[in-house]
Each structure stands twice: as C-alpha cells, then as structure tokens.
Design an enzyme around this catalytic site. Sequence first.
Site, mmCIF file in Angstrom:
data_model
loop_
_atom_site.group_PDB
_atom_site.id
_atom_site.type_symbol
_atom_site.label_atom_id
_atom_site.label_comp_id
_atom_site.label_asym_id
_atom_site.label_seq_id
_atom_site.Cartn_x
_atom_site.Cartn_y
_atom_site.Cartn_z
ATOM 1 C CD GLN A 1 -3.203 -0.267 0.160
ATOM 2 O OE1 GLN A 1 -3.273 0.937 -0.080
ATOM 3 N NE2 GLN A 1 -4.043 -1.144 -0.389
ATOM 4 C CD GLN B 1 1.063 -2.502 10.754
ATOM 5 O OE1 GLN B 1 0.396 -2.732 11.754
ATOM 6 N NE2 GLN B 1 0.527 -2.046 9.631
ATOM 7 C CG HIS C 1 -5.156 -4.944 7.830
ATOM 8 N ND1 HIS C 1 -6.480 -5.331 7.854
ATOM 9 C CD2 HIS C 1 -4.434 -6.086 7.927
ATOM 10 C CE1 HIS C 1 -6.530 -6.652 7.935
ATOM 11 N NE2 HIS C 1 -5.309 -7.127 8.000
ATOM 12 N N GLY D 1 -2.669 -2.120 -3.485
ATOM 13 C CA GLY D 1 -1.970 -0.880 -3.781
ATOM 14 C C GLY D 1 -1.915 -0.603 -5.269
ATOM 15 C CD GLU E 1 -17.848 -16.291 -21.241
ATOM 16 O OE1 GLU E 1 -19.020 -15.935 -21.489
ATOM 17 O OE2 GLU E 1 -17.406 -17.432 -21.483
ATOM 18 C CB SER F 1 -27.573 -16.762 -23.905
ATOM 19 O OG SER F 1 -27.064 -17.719 -22.978
#
Length: 356
Positions: free
Chosen positions: A41, A103, A124, A153, A248, A270
């Site tokens: 991030q 952290q 977070h 990020g 797809e 469809s």
Amino acid sequence: MAKINFGGTIEEVVTREEFPMEKALEVLKSETIAIIGYGVQGPAQALNLRDNGFNVIVGQRKGGKTWDKAVQHGWVSGETLFDIEEAAKRGTIVQYLLSDAGQIAAWPTLKPHLTKGKALYFSHGFGVTFKEQTGIIPPADVDVILAAPKGSGTSVRRLFLQGKGINSSYAVFQDATGKAKTRAIALGIGVGSGYLFETDFKKEVYSDLTGERGTLMGAIAGIFEAQYEVLRSKGHTPSEAFNETVEELTQSLMPLVAENGMDWMYANCSTTAQRGALDWKKKFKAATLPVFKELYESVASGAEAKRTIDTCSRPDYREKLAEELKEVRESELWQAGAAVRALRPEKEKAEASMIN
C-alpha cells in the site's frame, strides 16, 4: 455526510463532492505525513498523496529493494526519504503501512516517536485489534485512525491515474485531539478514495480477513482450480478450459457486474446462461455457506491472526512463500492463463501492467 440506501439499509458515507480535495488539503495543511513502509500500500498512497499536493515523506529500511523503488519513484534521500525512525520523528501523521509482521517487528522502533498530538494511521485493523498477539498498543495521547482502500496498492494507484477512485472504509480507534475523524476522512480523500464508509477497527479486520480468504482470493482461486480440473478431465483443451473458467469471467462478465450489478449482467447474457446461473447459484450458496461461517469464526476467534503471525514471522517464510507461488504459477491452469494474456492486444496488455 450523504445518506445512501443500500438495499433498504440507510448508511452515511462521505463523498468527494461533500469533502473535496481542497478541504482535505486545508485540514492537513500543517501536517507532515510520514509513510512507513514502501511495499504494497505504501507506494500507492504515498504517490497519490504527493500528486494531490500533500506534504509527504517516506520511511523505509535502507539498502533494500523497496528503498531503491522509492528512489526510482522520485523520493530523495535526506529530503523526502528517510529511515523508519527518522521519518516517524518528523511526521505529525504516521501512516503505518508495513506488513502485519513488519509492524510487529518495527513497533519498538516506532513507538517512542508517537508523541502527544500526532496521529497513527493504519490501512488495516490487524495490529490494534489483535494487540494481545501483536503487542501494538498505541500511546493514549495520539489519534489512532484508519483509512482502508478496498483494493490492492496496484489498484489504488491505477484507478487514481485513470481519474477514478477506489472505495475505502475509515475508522477512529482513539481520538486524543478531537480531530481524529476529520484527519481520517481527509487522508482517505487524499489517498484517492471515491467514497468512504464508516467502520471500526475490529469490523474492518474481520471483514477484510474473511474477504481475502473468501471471494476475493482464496475461494475464487479454489473454484477456478476445481472447474478447470473438471473441464480438462473431460477432454477440453487448456485454452478452452481457461477461457471458460477465468478469462470470460474477468474480462467480460465481472466488468458488467461492476458497471450495473449482477442482475444486469444476467440480463445481458443468453437465456440459457441466465437460467442455468440462477438455478445453480442456490446449490453453490448451500455448499459454501457453511465454509464461510467456519471462516468467519476462525477470524473472530483470533485463530487466523495467530496462524498469520506464527507463519509470517518464521525466518524462511519468504522462501517458502516463493515456492508456494511458484507452484501456482507453474500449474497448467495459470500457464494457460499466461499464454492467453500474451494474445491480448498490446494496448490491453500495457494497461494491465500499469502501476505508476
């Protein structure tokens, strides 16, 4: 705040119309925003804030790849790029954007520089919510706030460069100054949010961990593998199996859902596809609902946090992670994916690889 009707539930959200960038800049005009960590991030939020005109510096360990990446992005050592301790000392708002494991490791270094009146910002709620396991207990005289973009990020930066915004949550865990909420919203606008919805740290991390392990990453990857294996076992080629399983969905159908919703996507397929999807949806919900309940309880009990901390703190974690990702990358499913992506027009490939 704008009041929005979400399927019968009225929710207050903050939009860029009512909290424009000019207001965010005014709120934070005297602040120095220190981005701690330049991995996932960090780059996106730092670059978006800088491009929007905020006073931003980056704190990162010297000598590593992420330090070099910061230099490549125009951050100047000794001016806007510092080691973690120096950046934390200079910042009045400290955006703690290291990984959860990072952290925990850096907390003893960072904490002494969280002096009275500063703001500690997260994207977070993990570290604070599971403080008994992480040891991250903020000082009582600082604001503790959160703005959490609902995307990687890469997406935060890409959408910003496209002139769009990414939805984000915001929260206040601790309001020591009386301006924590305004700071959180201004930062959320500054990093490029399209709109912000309010939460709290615990709800943010519970929903985030459930989503990552569920429909956002874990569940969808497992479903891809299961359908691909069935098609291949019945004699379909890798190209056909991949296109019907992944290509797809990601290139055609999900953009329709993002544009106007699931019902609109059904209406633009469809009648055979509509009928089959509506009938089998119920079977898939019945099959997966118990798994999601089990997943949420694992998150709420702290079991997922413990497993994450224990695993990510091991010295050989990155090597083992590389092996796991290599196994995914070299599977026939994702080798077929690489071949299909290589056949896309050059413009599409360039847009798909755009990060900065």
